[in-house]
Design a protein around this motif. Structure first.
Motif, PDB file in Angstrom:
ATOM      1  N   GLY A 297      15.614  37.363  64.752  1.00  0.00           N
ATOM      2  CA  GLY A 297      16.932  37.844  65.139  1.00  0.00           C
ATOM      3  C   GLY A 297      17.804  36.665  65.505  1.00  0.00           C
ATOM      4  N   GLN A 298      19.023  36.929  65.849  1.00  0.00           N
ATOM      5  CA  GLN A 298      19.950  35.931  66.354  1.00  0.00           C
ATOM      6  C   GLN A 298      20.703  36.557  67.516  1.00  0.00           C
ATOM      7  OE1 GLN A 298      22.476  34.952  62.967  1.00  0.00           O
ATOM      8  NE2 GLN A 298      21.088  33.320  62.339  1.00  0.00           N
ATOM      9  N   GLY A 299      21.402  35.732  68.276  1.00  0.00           N
ATOM     10  CA  GLY A 299      22.252  36.309  69.306  1.00  0.00           C
ATOM     11  C   GLY A 299      23.212  37.319  68.716  1.00  0.00           C
ATOM     12  N   GLU A 300      23.663  37.050  67.483  1.00  0.00           N
ATOM     13  CA  GLU A 300      24.614  37.925  66.805  1.00  0.00           C
ATOM     14  C   GLU A 300      23.969  39.217  66.305  1.00  0.00           C
ATOM     15  OE1 GLU A 300      26.016  33.660  66.452  1.00  0.00           O
ATOM     16  OE2 GLU A 300      24.108  34.739  66.354  1.00  0.00           O
ATOM     17  N   CYS A 301      22.662  39.260  66.254  1.00  0.00           N
ATOM     18  CA  CYS A 301      21.907  40.467  65.895  1.00  0.00           C
ATOM     19  C   CYS A 301      20.628  40.426  66.720  1.00  0.00           C
ATOM     20  CB  CYS A 301      21.606  40.492  64.398  1.00  0.00           C
ATOM     21  SG  CYS A 301      20.796  42.012  63.832  1.00  0.00           S
ATOM     22  N   PRO A 302      20.736  40.697  68.029  1.00  0.00           N
ATOM     23  CA  PRO A 302      19.648  40.382  68.962  1.00  0.00           C
ATOM     24  C   PRO A 302      18.331  41.067  68.637  1.00  0.00           C
ATOM     25  CG  PRO A 302      21.293  41.810  69.978  1.00  0.00           C
ATOM     26  CD  PRO A 302      21.865  41.353  68.676  1.00  0.00           C
ATOM     27  N   MET A 303      17.318  40.236  68.355  1.00  0.00           N
ATOM     28  CA  MET A 303      15.928  40.669  68.142  1.00  0.00           C
ATOM     29  C   MET A 303      15.804  41.688  67.022  1.00  0.00           C
ATOM     30  SD  MET A 303      15.218  38.868  70.807  1.00  0.00           S
ATOM     31  CE  MET A 303      13.563  39.095  71.419  1.00  0.00           C
ATOM     32  N   GLY A 304      16.808  41.789  66.153  1.00  0.00           N
ATOM     33  CA  GLY A 304      16.883  42.974  65.314  1.00  0.00           C
ATOM     34  C   GLY A 304      17.002  42.797  63.822  1.00  0.00           C
ATOM     35  N   ILE A 305      16.630  41.631  63.254  1.00  0.00           N
ATOM     36  CA  ILE A 305      16.778  41.480  61.807  1.00  0.00           C
ATOM     37  C   ILE A 305      15.500  41.892  61.079  1.00  0.00           C
ATOM     38  CG2 ILE A 305      17.245  39.885  59.919  1.00  0.00           C
ATOM     39  CD1 ILE A 305      19.000  38.261  61.817  1.00  0.00           C
ATOM     40  N   SER A 306      14.370  41.299  61.431  1.00  0.00           N
ATOM     41  CA  SER A 306      13.120  41.628  60.737  1.00  0.00           C
ATOM     42  C   SER A 306      11.948  41.537  61.704  1.00  0.00           C
ATOM     43  CB  SER A 306      12.894  40.675  59.558  1.00  0.00           C
ATOM     44  OG  SER A 306      12.653  39.359  60.013  1.00  0.00           O
ATOM     45  N   ALA A 307      10.788  42.003  61.250  1.00  0.00           N
ATOM     46  CA  ALA A 307       9.569  41.931  62.058  1.00  0.00           C
ATOM     47  C   ALA A 307       8.363  41.748  61.152  1.00  0.00           C
ATOM     48  CB  ALA A 307       9.406  43.195  62.905  1.00  0.00           C
ATOM     49  N   LEU A 308       7.441  40.891  61.593  1.00  0.00           N
ATOM     50  CA  LEU A 308       6.154  40.700  60.926  1.00  0.00           C
ATOM     51  C   LEU A 308       5.100  41.334  61.817  1.00  0.00           C
ATOM     52  CD1 LEU A 308       4.818  39.289  58.423  1.00  0.00           C
ATOM     53  CD2 LEU A 308       4.306  37.384  59.977  1.00  0.00           C
ATOM     54  N   SER A 309       4.481  42.384  61.336  1.00  0.00           N
ATOM     55  CA  SER A 309       3.618  43.224  62.170  1.00  0.00           C
ATOM     56  C   SER A 309       2.383  42.492  62.672  1.00  0.00           C
ATOM     57  CB  SER A 309       3.176  44.457  61.374  1.00  0.00           C
ATOM     58  OG  SER A 309       2.240  44.078  60.371  1.00  0.00           O
ATOM     59  N   ARG A 310       1.771  43.067  63.688  1.00  0.00           N
ATOM     60  CA  ARG A 310       0.505  42.576  64.230  1.00  0.00           C
ATOM     61  C   ARG A 310      -0.532  42.456  63.099  1.00  0.00           C
ATOM     62  NH1 ARG A 310      -1.613  43.630  69.557  1.00  0.00           N
ATOM     63  NH2 ARG A 310       0.249  44.883  69.897  1.00  0.00           N
ATOM     64  N   HIS A 311      -0.566  43.455  62.220  1.00  0.00           N
ATOM     65  CA  HIS A 311      -1.514  43.443  61.113  1.00  0.00           C
ATOM     66  C   HIS A 311      -1.249  42.266  60.180  1.00  0.00           C
ATOM     67  CE1 HIS A 311      -4.016  44.864  57.775  1.00  0.00           C
ATOM     68  NE2 HIS A 311      -2.970  44.658  56.991  1.00  0.00           N
ATOM     69  N   LEU A 325       2.246  35.428  56.112  1.00  0.00           N
ATOM     70  CA  LEU A 325       2.208  34.810  57.430  1.00  0.00           C
ATOM     71  C   LEU A 325       3.318  33.782  57.583  1.00  0.00           C
ATOM     72  CD1 LEU A 325       0.639  34.660  60.102  1.00  0.00           C
ATOM     73  CD2 LEU A 325      -0.766  32.856  59.062  1.00  0.00           C
ATOM     74  N   GLY A 326       3.710  33.152  56.494  1.00  0.00           N
ATOM     75  CA  GLY A 326       4.798  32.187  56.532  1.00  0.00           C
ATOM     76  C   GLY A 326       6.170  32.812  56.489  1.00  0.00           C
ATOM     77  N   SER A 327       6.222  34.139  56.388  1.00  0.00           N
ATOM     78  CA  SER A 327       7.507  34.849  56.360  1.00  0.00           C
ATOM     79  C   SER A 327       7.895  35.298  57.760  1.00  0.00           C
ATOM     80  CB  SER A 327       7.403  36.075  55.437  1.00  0.00           C
ATOM     81  OG  SER A 327       6.708  37.136  56.083  1.00  0.00           O
ATOM     82  N   VAL A 328       9.058  35.943  57.869  1.00  0.00           N
ATOM     83  CA  VAL A 328       9.476  36.555  59.134  1.00  0.00           C
ATOM     84  C   VAL A 328       9.411  38.080  59.020  1.00  0.00           C
ATOM     85  CG1 VAL A 328      10.870  34.635  59.965  1.00  0.00           C
ATOM     86  CG2 VAL A 328      11.918  36.339  58.456  1.00  0.00           C
ATOM     87  N   GLY A 329       8.638  38.563  58.040  1.00  0.00           N
ATOM     88  CA  GLY A 329       8.409  39.992  57.919  1.00  0.00           C
ATOM     89  C   GLY A 329       9.461  40.720  57.111  1.00  0.00           C
ATOM     90  N   ARG A 330       9.562  42.005  57.389  1.00  0.00           N
ATOM     91  CA  ARG A 330      10.440  42.887  56.623  1.00  0.00           C
ATOM     92  C   ARG A 330      11.574  43.387  57.518  1.00  0.00           C
ATOM     93  NH1 ARG A 330       8.322  47.402  54.721  1.00  0.00           N
ATOM     94  NH2 ARG A 330       8.981  47.210  52.550  1.00  0.00           N
ATOM     95  N   ALA A 331      12.661  43.829  56.885  1.00  0.00           N
ATOM     96  CA  ALA A 331      13.843  44.266  57.629  1.00  0.00           C
ATOM     97  C   ALA A 331      13.501  45.378  58.615  1.00  0.00           C
ATOM     98  CB  ALA A 331      14.922  44.746  56.656  1.00  0.00           C
ATOM     99  N   GLN A 332      14.055  45.292  59.817  1.00  0.00           N
ATOM    100  CA  GLN A 332      13.874  46.358  60.793  1.00  0.00           C
ATOM    101  C   GLN A 332      14.687  47.586  60.392  1.00  0.00           C
ATOM    102  OE1 GLN A 332      13.880  45.405  64.985  1.00  0.00           O
ATOM    103  NE2 GLN A 332      13.237  43.305  64.610  1.00  0.00           N
TER     104      GLN A 332
END
Length: 506
Positions: A297-311, A325-332
């Motif tokens: 995420g960014q301050g402009e989109c706080p914590m909310g762009i993508s997520a890479l799951s625990r799995h 693992l080298g990615s930042v996951g998929r769009a939230q």
């Protein structure tokens, strides 16, 4: 809806549930937490604070931080969180820019603001004046606010100039919190949120979902990040959630391996705020187990762009697990993500371009800065300034900030790719790559390297390793040793400072 409604509702349903802790001691139940916040709201109203008015928080991590924050929100005002690690002059500039007439402070920070000439009213949460708030009548319910009303004014880190105030609304925080349950992690009443990173940033913003379900909120006695203290608190409370920068996880892993700590009681560590190198997260998962989740995420989109799951962080059997693992996951769930060229046109799968995002977690603009807003929000899309690519499965791989990309001999070099390779060597503790002007090639690739304790930089070994793993044009033309990489208060490497150091060598 006023974001403070979540505290108000939890206090109604679970009034006796323990809420705020300092070290091992409980200092407030949810009923007491809400009542104290309500008294702060009443006190603010008596001082002339009205809905939409900015009120700053320049405090170290203390239970009172959440009391003050929710008190500001209950009054319908706008919280302006300021990192306690900032210099008094930096904090005073933010307070003036935000037009905050009142600032809640804690030990030592009041004096720092006074020395900086801050003219706002300063109220220390450790003062007799703040203690007197306990005698006022608590606000019966949060002031009514609309979803698109401003509730948080967050200032960017300002590594390339003056920080900008990001306007964050109730809707943005609600969407962020709800996405957390869907895309990041589950939260339960039995969990304990541990605030070891600054409460003014990601660690603090993640209080909301824990308030929603009635979790415990634990503040270390140290007021900050101490690896041994974290391991002790995790073992004491169990089911601990914490937010951490990648540099914090690296330090925790090193200390745990040195001391034999296993991290008992750590349930979830969400990381963000800088590049997490694959070698570091692989080592952390091997030691602590599958407790990590990455968000982008960014301050402009706080914590909310993508997520890479625990799995995805811990799984090692998928044929493309390293790439994921080298990615930042998929769009939230609340946003769309697009990779675009310099004209904002969508690029094909796999092509590198600017990461753009739109949705309910994206800011409406910068505080009193229409020029910067117009450059950053284009046709409804947030231009993140980050370069990345989308694969066929929707995973986003970041390649660097657009301004950090190196062009040598007409070819693009993304510093993170080179840094990842260097960090595969056990003797390399940290690495940061920048470009240096070259009369023939445009730019040279230069690597600043921090060696592990007892190790000496061997350019030939580093060169051979790079040549064995990446294209010849990407390998650094020079390796410069440093005792430590320069970083800002959020753990981000200051490449502007590295460029300055490089110029001084001429």
């Amino acid at each position: 809806m006023n974001i403070a409604e979540y505290l108000y509702r939890t206090a109604q349903i679970q009034p006796a549930r323990e809420a705020l802790f300092l070290g091992h001691e409980c200092v407030a139940t949810y009923a007491e937490f809400a009542a104290r916040a309500g008294r702060v709201a009443t006190w603010l109203q008596a001082r002339g604070v009205v809905a939409g008015m900015p009120v700053a928080i320049f405090m170290k991590n203390l239970p009172e931080y959440l009391v003050v924050q929710y008190g500001i929100w209950m009054a319908g005002a706008v919280a302006v969180p300021i990192n306690a690690k900032l210099h008094g002059r930096e904090a005073a500039w933010i307070i003036e820019n935000a037009e905050a007439g009142l600032v809640f402070t804690s030990g030592g920070l009041t004096e720092a603001l006074k020395d900086a000439g801050c003219t706002a009213e300063l109220v220390s949460v450790q003062s007799a004046e703040f203690a007197g708030i306990e005698s006022v009548i608590s606000l019966s319910a949060p002031v009514s606010r609309q979803a698109d009303d401003l509730c948080w004014l967050f200032y960017t880190s300002g590594t390339t100039g003056r920080p900008k105030g990001v306007m964050i609304t109730n809707r943005m925080l609600q969407a962020m919190a709800l996405c957390y349950f869907v895309d990041v992690d589950q939260v339960f009443a039995e969990d304990a949120a541990l605030y070891a990173a600054p409460a003014s940033h990601g660690a603090g913003i993640y209080n909301i979902m824990h308030v929603m379900v009635g979790s415990r909120h634990v503040f270390p006695l140290s007021g900050g990040f101490d690896e041994t203290e974290i391991f002790d608190l995790a073992a004491h409370y169990g089911r601990v959630h914490m937010f951490a920068a990648p540099t914090m996880i690296k330090r925790m892993t090193l200390v745990a391996k040195d001391t034999g700590a296993k991290g008992e009681g750590l349930r979830s560590i969400v990381y963000a705020g800088g590049p997490m190198y694959s070698a570091d997260i692989i080592e952390a998962v091997e030691h602590f187990g599958p407790i990590f989740v990455q968000i982008y995420g960014q301050g402009e989109c706080p914590m909310g762009i993508s997520a890479l799951s625990r799995h995805d962080v811990s799984e090692r059997s998928h044929p493309r697990w390293r790439a994921r693992l080298g990615s930042v996951g998929r769009a939230q769930s609340a946003v769309e993500v697009m990779i675009a060229d310099a004209e904002g046109k969508p690029l094909p799968t796999g092509d590198i371009g600017e990461i753009m995002v739109r949705g309910d977690t994206v800011m409406p603009g910068y505080w009193k800065n229409p020029e910067a807003t117009a450059k950053t929000l284009v046709n409804g899309w947030l231009m993140t300034g980050d370069m990345g690519a989308l694969d066929a499965d929707g995973y986003i791989t970041m390649h660097d900030r657009s301004k950090d990309m190196i062009i040598t001999g007409g070819s693009n070099v993304y510093p993170r790719e080179v840094e990842e390779v260097l960090l595969e060597l056990p003797e390399v503790e940290e690495a940061s790559v920048i470009g240096r002007a070259h009369p023939e090639w445009g730019e040279d690739v230069i690597a600043f390297v921090v060696m592990a304790k007892g190790q000496t930089l061997d350019p030939a070994r580093l060169d051979a390793h790079c040549l064995a793993n990446i294209a010849r044009f990407k390998r650094p033309k020079e390796y410069l040793p440093l005792l430590a990489l320069p970083k800002n208060n959020y753990g981000k490497v200051l490449k502007t400072e590295l460029r300055r150091l490089l110029k001084e060598q001429k």
